[in-house]
Design a protein around this motif. Structure first.
Motif, PDB file in Angstrom:
ATOM      1  N   PRO A  27     -38.142  -5.046  28.089  1.00 13.10           N
ATOM      2  CA  PRO A  27     -38.182  -5.273  29.539  1.00 13.10           C
ATOM      3  C   PRO A  27     -39.307  -6.203  29.991  1.00 13.10           C
ATOM      4  O   PRO A  27     -39.122  -6.990  30.922  1.00 13.10           O
ATOM      5  CB  PRO A  27     -38.368  -3.864  30.118  1.00 13.10           C
ATOM      6  CG  PRO A  27     -37.756  -2.962  29.091  1.00 13.10           C
ATOM      7  CD  PRO A  27     -38.028  -3.605  27.774  1.00 13.10           C
ATOM      8  N   LEU A  28     -40.471  -6.130  29.332  1.00  9.26           N
ATOM      9  CA  LEU A  28     -41.574  -7.043  29.692  1.00  9.26           C
ATOM     10  C   LEU A  28     -41.216  -8.474  29.333  1.00  9.26           C
ATOM     11  O   LEU A  28     -41.541  -9.413  30.081  1.00  9.26           O
ATOM     12  CB  LEU A  28     -42.866  -6.614  28.979  1.00  9.26           C
ATOM     13  CG  LEU A  28     -44.102  -7.464  29.293  1.00  9.26           C
ATOM     14  CD1 LEU A  28     -44.416  -7.464  30.784  1.00  9.26           C
ATOM     15  CD2 LEU A  28     -45.313  -6.968  28.483  1.00  9.26           C
ATOM     16  N   THR A  29     -40.527  -8.666  28.215  1.00 10.63           N
ATOM     17  CA  THR A  29     -40.066  -9.995  27.826  1.00 10.63           C
ATOM     18  C   THR A  29     -39.050 -10.518  28.829  1.00 10.63           C
ATOM     19  O   THR A  29     -39.099 -11.690  29.223  1.00 10.63           O
ATOM     20  CB  THR A  29     -39.436  -9.948  26.419  1.00 10.63           C
ATOM     21  OG1 THR A  29     -40.373  -9.398  25.491  1.00 10.63           O
ATOM     22  CG2 THR A  29     -39.025 -11.342  25.963  1.00 10.63           C
ATOM     23  N   PRO A  73     -44.064  -4.947  23.807  1.00 12.98           N
ATOM     24  CA  PRO A  73     -43.605  -5.804  22.710  1.00 12.98           C
ATOM     25  C   PRO A  73     -44.791  -6.478  22.035  1.00 12.98           C
ATOM     26  O   PRO A  73     -45.881  -6.569  22.614  1.00 12.98           O
ATOM     27  CB  PRO A  73     -42.732  -6.837  23.432  1.00 12.98           C
ATOM     28  CG  PRO A  73     -43.352  -6.945  24.793  1.00 12.98           C
ATOM     29  CD  PRO A  73     -43.836  -5.555  25.130  1.00 12.98           C
ATOM     30  N   GLU A  74     -44.580  -6.947  20.824  1.00 11.26           N
ATOM     31  CA  GLU A  74     -45.604  -7.767  20.169  1.00 11.26           C
ATOM     32  C   GLU A  74     -45.660  -9.128  20.856  1.00 11.26           C
ATOM     33  O   GLU A  74     -44.650  -9.630  21.352  1.00 11.26           O
ATOM     34  CB  GLU A  74     -45.271  -7.935  18.688  1.00 11.26           C
ATOM     35  CG  GLU A  74     -45.307  -6.620  17.922  1.00 11.26           C
ATOM     36  CD  GLU A  74     -44.540  -6.697  16.610  1.00 11.26           C
ATOM     37  OE1 GLU A  74     -44.068  -7.799  16.267  1.00 11.26           O
ATOM     38  OE2 GLU A  74     -44.398  -5.661  15.952  1.00 11.26           O
ATOM     39  N   LEU A  75     -46.825  -9.721  20.908  1.00  8.80           N
ATOM     40  CA  LEU A  75     -47.010 -10.991  21.605  1.00  8.80           C
ATOM     41  C   LEU A  75     -46.118 -12.077  21.021  1.00  8.80           C
ATOM     42  O   LEU A  75     -45.473 -12.835  21.762  1.00  8.80           O
ATOM     43  CB  LEU A  75     -48.480 -11.422  21.531  1.00  8.80           C
ATOM     44  CG  LEU A  75     -48.826 -12.736  22.243  1.00  8.80           C
ATOM     45  CD1 LEU A  75     -48.532 -12.652  23.730  1.00  8.80           C
ATOM     46  CD2 LEU A  75     -50.300 -13.089  22.002  1.00  8.80           C
ATOM     47  N   TRP A 124     -48.501  -3.488  29.995  1.00 11.89           N
ATOM     48  CA  TRP A 124     -47.257  -2.729  30.042  1.00 11.89           C
ATOM     49  C   TRP A 124     -47.496  -1.319  30.589  1.00 11.89           C
ATOM     50  O   TRP A 124     -46.685  -0.793  31.357  1.00 11.89           O
ATOM     51  CB  TRP A 124     -46.626  -2.671  28.652  1.00 11.89           C
ATOM     52  CG  TRP A 124     -45.323  -1.944  28.601  1.00 11.89           C
ATOM     53  CD1 TRP A 124     -45.011  -0.877  27.821  1.00 11.89           C
ATOM     54  CD2 TRP A 124     -44.154  -2.201  29.389  1.00 11.89           C
ATOM     55  NE1 TRP A 124     -43.736  -0.449  28.053  1.00 11.89           N
ATOM     56  CE2 TRP A 124     -43.169  -1.261  29.009  1.00 11.89           C
ATOM     57  CE3 TRP A 124     -43.844  -3.141  30.354  1.00 11.89           C
ATOM     58  CZ2 TRP A 124     -41.909  -1.216  29.573  1.00 11.89           C
ATOM     59  CZ3 TRP A 124     -42.578  -3.114  30.930  1.00 11.89           C
ATOM     60  CH2 TRP A 124     -41.625  -2.167  30.542  1.00 11.89           C
ATOM     61  N   ASP A 125     -48.632  -0.707  30.237  1.00 12.07           N
ATOM     62  CA  ASP A 125     -48.957   0.620  30.757  1.00 12.07           C
ATOM     63  C   ASP A 125     -49.115   0.581  32.278  1.00 12.07           C
ATOM     64  O   ASP A 125     -48.693   1.501  32.982  1.00 12.07           O
ATOM     65  CB  ASP A 125     -50.241   1.149  30.113  1.00 12.07           C
ATOM     66  CG  ASP A 125     -50.033   1.535  28.652  1.00 12.07           C
ATOM     67  OD1 ASP A 125     -48.867   1.767  28.258  1.00 12.07           O
ATOM     68  OD2 ASP A 125     -51.027   1.595  27.904  1.00 12.07           O
ATOM     69  N   SER A 159     -49.607  -5.544  15.047  1.00 13.65           N
ATOM     70  CA  SER A 159     -50.211  -4.470  15.829  1.00 13.65           C
ATOM     71  C   SER A 159     -51.188  -5.030  16.847  1.00 13.65           C
ATOM     72  O   SER A 159     -51.235  -4.582  17.994  1.00 13.65           O
ATOM     73  CB  SER A 159     -50.919  -3.476  14.906  1.00 13.65           C
ATOM     74  OG  SER A 159     -49.999  -2.892  14.010  1.00 13.65           O
ATOM     75  N   SER A 160     -51.992  -6.035  16.445  1.00 18.85           N
ATOM     76  CA  SER A 160     -52.957  -6.626  17.375  1.00 18.85           C
ATOM     77  C   SER A 160     -52.231  -7.341  18.501  1.00 18.85           C
ATOM     78  O   SER A 160     -52.668  -7.300  19.659  1.00 18.85           O
ATOM     79  CB  SER A 160     -53.900  -7.578  16.639  1.00 18.85           C
ATOM     80  OG  SER A 160     -53.179  -8.646  16.048  1.00 18.85           O
TER      81      SER A 160
END
Length: 270
Positions: A197-199, A119-121, A24-25, A14-15
């Motif tokens: 998509p960010l990945t 996504p998670e880091l 992402w926002d 979650s962190s």
């Protein structure tokens, strides 16, 4: 795994997600642009030219700044305008005439939907690394075949080797067939791993940077191959040797496949 360990893992995930959510926002606020069929071409060209420009400036300055020559693999070579402009023109032409119609078709058939959550880091980093490893493997096989089969070399790959001393803008100086092959590998890996998509954007940026750096002709103390341990990453001198000798160093980034098949040749880095 007991409930305590599961809860710790959930907190960590979650962190990691919260770290990327603000970014992402912000990107999702531009969703009309990102989901436009024009975006992939715009993104690809601006990222590529943006990474090339600093090296173009260095090439212009190099004859007047002797210190820069210490970091050039070919100190006496600087690309001329007659070399730079056709490379840039080829990139723009291919993206407008060939890449854009394909992205328009893909957009019409399956329009992208942006998820609300980032996504998670850890997931982003691991997927980017996996995409790079897959791309490295695919291109190694493609590249080796095109150097071993004369017809493939003449038809698809010879154009890229017209510049025996690479420079940044020569990175994408290639045939349409080669461009589509690399684009296919790039997109297939993102789909195979079901990347966020960010990945996918991060992978494309990293992939473009590494390819430009490989062709830049500059070997700096902070170059990627000096940051990756165990000489696992070949880098600019490694790829420059391929352009000058043709029969070695076929993998674009990492060295393991060339080691396994006996095609690795070490460059004497400064």
């Amino acid at each position: 795994m007991n409930s305590h360990n599961r809860s710790e893992l959930h907190v960590l995930c979650s962190s990691g997600q919260l770290l990327l959510q603000p970014l992402w926002d912000r990107l999702r606020a531009w969703d009309a642009l990102i989901q436009s069929p024009f975006f992939p071409v715009f993104f690809s060209i601006t990222t590529y030219v943006g990474f090339c420009l600093p090296f173009v400036v260095l090439d212009v300055l190099c004859p007047w700044v002797p210190t820069l020559r210490r970091y050039k693999i070919h100190p006496d070579f600087s690309p001329s305008a007659r070399q730079l402009l056709p490379c840039l023109g080829q990139t723009l032409y291919q993206h407008v005439v060939f890449v854009f119609p394909m992205t328009l078709l893909h957009w019409a058939v399956s329009p992208a939907l942006l998820p609300a959550e980032a996504p998670e880091l850890f997931q982003l980093v691991s997927h980017v690394v996996l995409c790079l490893l897959l791309f490295d493997t695919e291109f190694f096989v493609w590249h080796l075949l095109h150097h071993k089969v004369p017809w493939l070399y003449r038809t698809f790959h010879k154009m890229h080797h017209q510049n025996s001393s690479p420079f940044a803008l020569a990175t994408q100086y290639m045939s349409v067939g080669e461009l589509f092959s690399l684009g296919f590998f790039d997109m297939m890996n993102v789909l195979l791993l079901q990347c966020h998509p960010l990945t996918a954007l991060t992978f494309h940026v990293v992939n473009i940077w590494l390819s430009v750096e490989d062709h830049s002709g500059y070997d700096f103390p902070w170059s990627t191959h000096r940051l990756v341990p165990f000489r696992w990453f070949g880098g600019v001198a490694h790829h420059d040797l391929h352009h000058s000798q043709f029969n070695c160093n076929f993998a674009p980034y990492f060295t393991h496949w060339d080691k396994i098949l006996g095609t690795l040749r070490s460059a004497h880095t400064k």
